[in-house]
Design a protein around this motif. Structure first.
Motif, PDB file in Angstrom:
ATOM      1  N   SER A   1     -57.501 -38.441  79.226  1.00  0.00           N
ATOM      2  CA  SER A   1     -56.685 -37.247  79.031  1.00  0.00           C
ATOM      3  C   SER A   1     -55.474 -37.705  78.222  1.00  0.00           C
ATOM      4  O   SER A   1     -54.456 -38.127  78.771  1.00  0.00           O
ATOM      5  CB  SER A   1     -56.253 -36.679  80.389  1.00  0.00           C
ATOM      6  N   TYR A   2     -55.614 -37.673  76.887  1.00  0.00           N
ATOM      7  CA  TYR A   2     -54.671 -38.326  75.980  1.00  0.00           C
ATOM      8  C   TYR A   2     -53.188 -38.167  76.308  1.00  0.00           C
ATOM      9  O   TYR A   2     -52.461 -39.148  76.275  1.00  0.00           O
ATOM     10  CB  TYR A   2     -54.929 -37.912  74.528  1.00  0.00           C
ATOM     11  N   PRO A   3     -52.699 -36.998  76.624  1.00  0.00           N
ATOM     12  CA  PRO A   3     -51.254 -36.915  76.872  1.00  0.00           C
ATOM     13  C   PRO A   3     -50.796 -37.694  78.110  1.00  0.00           C
ATOM     14  O   PRO A   3     -49.618 -37.907  78.302  1.00  0.00           O
ATOM     15  CB  PRO A   3     -50.996 -35.421  77.068  1.00  0.00           C
ATOM     16  N   SER A   4     -51.746 -38.143  78.922  1.00  0.00           N
ATOM     17  CA  SER A   4     -51.376 -38.854  80.150  1.00  0.00           C
ATOM     18  C   SER A   4     -51.078 -40.323  79.928  1.00  0.00           C
ATOM     19  O   SER A   4     -50.617 -41.004  80.838  1.00  0.00           O
ATOM     20  CB  SER A   4     -52.500 -38.714  81.185  1.00  0.00           C
ATOM     21  N   GLY A   5     -51.353 -40.842  78.751  1.00  0.00           N
ATOM     22  CA  GLY A   5     -51.068 -42.241  78.469  1.00  0.00           C
ATOM     23  C   GLY A   5     -49.580 -42.468  78.261  1.00  0.00           C
ATOM     24  O   GLY A   5     -48.773 -41.533  78.277  1.00  0.00           O
ATOM     25  N   LEU A   6     -49.208 -43.727  78.087  1.00  0.00           N
ATOM     26  CA  LEU A   6     -47.801 -44.046  77.875  1.00  0.00           C
ATOM     27  C   LEU A   6     -47.686 -45.214  76.903  1.00  0.00           C
ATOM     28  O   LEU A   6     -48.446 -46.176  76.972  1.00  0.00           O
ATOM     29  CB  LEU A   6     -47.129 -44.408  79.199  1.00  0.00           C
ATOM     30  N   CYS A   7     -46.722 -45.107  76.008  1.00  0.00           N
ATOM     31  CA  CYS A   7     -46.474 -46.145  75.008  1.00  0.00           C
ATOM     32  C   CYS A   7     -45.856 -47.395  75.642  1.00  0.00           C
ATOM     33  O   CYS A   7     -45.238 -47.336  76.707  1.00  0.00           O
ATOM     34  CB  CYS A   7     -45.519 -45.616  73.940  1.00  0.00           C
ATOM     35  N   ALA A   8     -45.983 -48.508  74.947  1.00  0.00           N
ATOM     36  CA  ALA A   8     -45.461 -49.791  75.416  1.00  0.00           C
ATOM     37  C   ALA A   8     -43.948 -49.757  75.617  1.00  0.00           C
ATOM     38  O   ALA A   8     -43.429 -50.284  76.604  1.00  0.00           O
ATOM     39  CB  ALA A   8     -45.826 -50.889  74.423  1.00  0.00           C
ATOM     40  N   GLU A   9     -43.246 -49.147  74.668  1.00  0.00           N
ATOM     41  CA  GLU A   9     -41.789 -49.115  74.726  1.00  0.00           C
ATOM     42  C   GLU A   9     -41.314 -48.414  75.991  1.00  0.00           C
ATOM     43  O   GLU A   9     -40.458 -48.916  76.718  1.00  0.00           O
ATOM     44  CB  GLU A   9     -41.210 -48.396  73.501  1.00  0.00           C
ATOM     45  N   ARG A  10     -41.888 -47.252  76.263  1.00  0.00           N
ATOM     46  CA  ARG A  10     -41.466 -46.492  77.448  1.00  0.00           C
ATOM     47  C   ARG A  10     -41.935 -47.157  78.740  1.00  0.00           C
ATOM     48  O   ARG A  10     -41.228 -47.118  79.745  1.00  0.00           O
ATOM     49  CB  ARG A  10     -41.936 -45.046  77.354  1.00  0.00           C
ATOM     50  N   THR A  11     -43.111 -47.796  78.709  1.00  0.00           N
ATOM     51  CA  THR A  11     -43.564 -48.535  79.890  1.00  0.00           C
ATOM     52  C   THR A  11     -42.521 -49.591  80.268  1.00  0.00           C
ATOM     53  O   THR A  11     -42.113 -49.702  81.421  1.00  0.00           O
ATOM     54  CB  THR A  11     -44.932 -49.198  79.621  1.00  0.00           C
TER      55      THR A  11
END
Length: 160
Positions: free
Chosen positions: A67-77
């Protein structure tokens, strides 16, 4: 009508080896984090490493989801982990390495728009800039002394 000219300054190093030692180590951590990214859909891996004011180095990588919008970028992680675990520590520097598993990426790859906004929030919160180093998988490394070079017209809480 009034004309407003916006100027940004970015520094470019020929490669990682040209970085000062501390920044080289931080970029190595970002590359290590990139190799552990979970990116089965895009095959685009990103690693981030943050140097905090207390000396801690925090890493993160992108985490995708069907569910693509549920992922998170490295920077925000990495930023959100730092904020949760070290809420009083300032983020001094950020190193990013990004690239596709399907092709070489030698040009610097900057943070996406959502991540730029998240980084801006932390610069405003801590009342000090965050140095941002970014690169592809190899090649040149770009450096910005502050997120404001990458997102000069920042949206912040004063507008709410």
């Amino acid at each position: 009508m009034k004309k407003i000219k916006i100027k940004s300054t970015i520094f470019v190093y020929e490669n990682m080896e040209a970085l000062p030692e501390q920044d080289f180590i931080l970029m190595q951590k970002a590359i290590e984090a990139r190799s552990n990214a979970y990116a089965p859909y895009s095959n685009f891996q990103v690693g981030a490493a943050l140097l905090l004011g207390n000396g801690e180095i925090i890493t993160g990588n992108n985490q995708e989801n069907a569910s693509y919008p549920s992922g998170l970028c490295a920077e925000r992680t990495a930023i959100y982990y730092a904020g949760a675990q070290f809420p009083k520590a300032k983020i001094m520097k950020m190193a990013l390495s990004a690239g596709s598993k399907n092709k070489e990426s030698n040009d610097p790859i900057p943070p996406c728009g959502a991540c730029r906004q998240a980084i801006a929030e932390y610069e405003i919160k801590q009342k000090s800039p965050i140095e941002i180093y970014f690169m592809g998988k190899t090649g040149k490394v770009a450096k910005s002394n502050s997120l404001t070079n990458l997102l000069p017209l920042v949206f912040d809480k004063s507008m709410l």
